[in-house]
Design an enzyme around this catalytic site. Sequence first.
Site, PDB file in Angstrom:
ATOM      1  N   TRP A   1       0.861  -1.132   0.102  1.00  0.00           N
ATOM      2  CA  TRP A   1      -0.147  -0.077   0.053  1.00  0.00           C
ATOM      3  C   TRP A   1       0.930   1.296  -0.021  1.00  0.00           C
ATOM      4  CZ3 TRP A   1      -2.298   2.654   4.772  1.00  0.00           C
ATOM      5  CH2 TRP A   1      -3.250   3.695   4.334  1.00  0.00           C
TER       6      TRP A   1
ATOM      7  N   ASP B   1      -0.388  -5.364   9.269  1.00  0.00           N
ATOM      8  CA  ASP B   1      -1.574  -4.794   9.106  1.00  0.00           C
ATOM      9  C   ASP B   1      -2.712  -5.461   8.605  1.00  0.00           C
ATOM     10  OD1 ASP B   1      -3.063  -2.704   8.081  1.00  0.00           O
ATOM     11  OD2 ASP B   1      -1.547  -1.864   6.535  1.00  0.00           O
TER      12      ASP B   1
ATOM     13  N   ALA C   1      -6.316  -4.901   7.687  1.00  0.00           N
ATOM     14  CA  ALA C   1      -7.306  -3.668   7.175  1.00  0.00           C
ATOM     15  C   ALA C   1      -8.712  -4.459   6.708  1.00  0.00           C
ATOM     16  CB  ALA C   1      -6.667  -2.619   6.550  1.00  0.00           C
TER      17      ALA C   1
ATOM     18  N   LYS D   1     -13.186  -0.573   6.724  1.00  0.00           N
ATOM     19  CA  LYS D   1     -13.392  -1.281   5.897  1.00  0.00           C
ATOM     20  C   LYS D   1     -14.857  -2.436   6.189  1.00  0.00           C
ATOM     21  CE  LYS D   1     -10.217   0.490   3.619  1.00  0.00           C
ATOM     22  NZ  LYS D   1      -9.489   1.085   2.695  1.00  0.00           N
TER      23      LYS D   1
HETATM   24  C1  LIG Z   1      -3.380  -2.046   3.514  1.00  0.00           C
HETATM   25  C2  LIG Z   1      -4.079  -0.856   4.201  1.00  0.00           C
HETATM   26  N1  LIG Z   1      -3.431  -0.642   5.769  1.00  0.00           N
HETATM   27  C3  LIG Z   1      -4.147   0.563   6.379  1.00  0.00           C
HETATM   28  C4  LIG Z   1      -5.359   1.132   5.677  1.00  0.00           C
HETATM   29  C5  LIG Z   1      -5.812   2.361   6.800  1.00  0.00           C
HETATM   30  O1  LIG Z   1      -7.168   2.530   6.714  1.00  0.00           O
HETATM   31  P1  LIG Z   1      -7.804   3.353   7.557  1.00  0.00           P
HETATM   32  O2  LIG Z   1      -6.628   4.474   8.063  1.00  0.00           O
HETATM   33  O3  LIG Z   1      -8.891   4.178   6.724  1.00  0.00           O
HETATM   34  O4  LIG Z   1      -8.597   2.821   8.594  1.00  0.00           O
HETATM   35  C6  LIG Z   1      -5.718   0.899   4.489  1.00  0.00           C
HETATM   36  C7  LIG Z   1      -6.722   1.790   3.781  1.00  0.00           C
HETATM   37  O5  LIG Z   1      -6.777   1.883   2.702  1.00  0.00           O
HETATM   38  C8  LIG Z   1      -5.100   0.036   3.670  1.00  0.00           C
HETATM   39  O6  LIG Z   1      -5.387  -0.502   2.494  1.00  0.00           O
END
Ligand SMILES: Cc1ncc(COP(=O)(O)O)c(C=O)c1O
Length: 392
Positions: free
Chosen positions: A127, A208, A210, A243
Amino acid sequence: MFQTMTAPPPDKILSLSELFRADTRQGKLDLGVGVYKDPEGRTPILPSVATAEAAHVATLQTKAYVGPGGDPRFVELVRDLAFGSEAPVTRIGGVQTAGGAGALRVLAGLIAQQAPEAVVHVPDPTWVNHHSVLADARLRTTSYRYLDAASGQLRIEEMLSDIAAMAPGDVILLHGCCHNPTGADPVAEDWDRIIDAIAARGVLPFVDLAYQGFGDGLEQDAAALRKMAARLPELLLAYSCSKNFGIYRDRVGAAFVLSETAEAAGIAKAQLGVRNRVAYSMPPDHGAALVRDILGTPELAAQWRGEVEAMRRHVASNRAALAEALAEIDAQRFAALGTQKGMFSCLPISAAQVDRLRDEQAIYMVSDGRINLAGLDAAQAPVLARAVASVL
Ligand SMILES: Cc1ncc(COP(=O)(O)O)c(C=O)c1O
């Protein structure tokens, strides 16, 4: 001070959304966004969230500050959702954060404070915001081999040999499930080998998570994390509720540290609270209170689990439809698509072909070929497949 300031590089995903909005062509298709969409193309408020929100607003008595660690009950419930009922809970310290990105940043700050020399190894690709968050914490980063872009397969042997070459005490960032952007997840046997390699080398996993619930199911998607927690002395977890609760803009997440002892976990938790405090004093309460009420109320929790499963199935059926349509064009080239997990996959096409799809067919995807399968509907799969074929 500001006269010499330079503009930040454009965010490739956000600038794509702007281009899409400005496009007036009929039938344009947005596969670039990073959010779930239902079959009507909306990003809905989940009914369980709406119910919890109505009850919360009707009964809320105060908006006094919460502590720097956020709502402890929320943290416990998310801990149990992620780590499961067998978790070594006394060795886990956690705080609420402003989304998963907040959790990543707070944990990156903790690494920088505790082990500033540690190198953080991230998958290639990962990401895009991982790079920015880690750089912002002044951490040194490097990539380990992850995806074979041509075949869409995990480079498991190369990944293992990269882990074997990491310095003890270094950090390895791992996507707990539904790898973003590729959808290429290790299978259970791969995870066993990855965990063995991590244990042998003495590197610290930074997980991570998510997209819990979007791959194979809520429990299945946490299996790798749970194995790591059962086997390894320490790990870090950045958790996002954005999500799986569809609660993106309310900024709900949590940061956890698994330590060797309960005492060290307590200290790590206090240090995470300090990281929150210096960044934004304390995390926002509203969305976390809704997640707490859902997870803490058995009927609502059961309803929410059903809603996550429905989102998962919708994305999986779009994936299957596109995999089938692309297999008719080039079965070998697109073989991995049907086996990948979650909302994303990278089509094995070039940036120039991505541009042609946008310019000639009003189909938008990220320049690395990343598509969000929730942006499609199953009936559009053959249309997309033909469009892809026209630029190959
Ligand atoms: C791999 C990954 N990690 C972390 C996040 C963080 O999400 P948020 O800060 O919106 O909770 C995302 C969001 O797209 C993601 O794709």
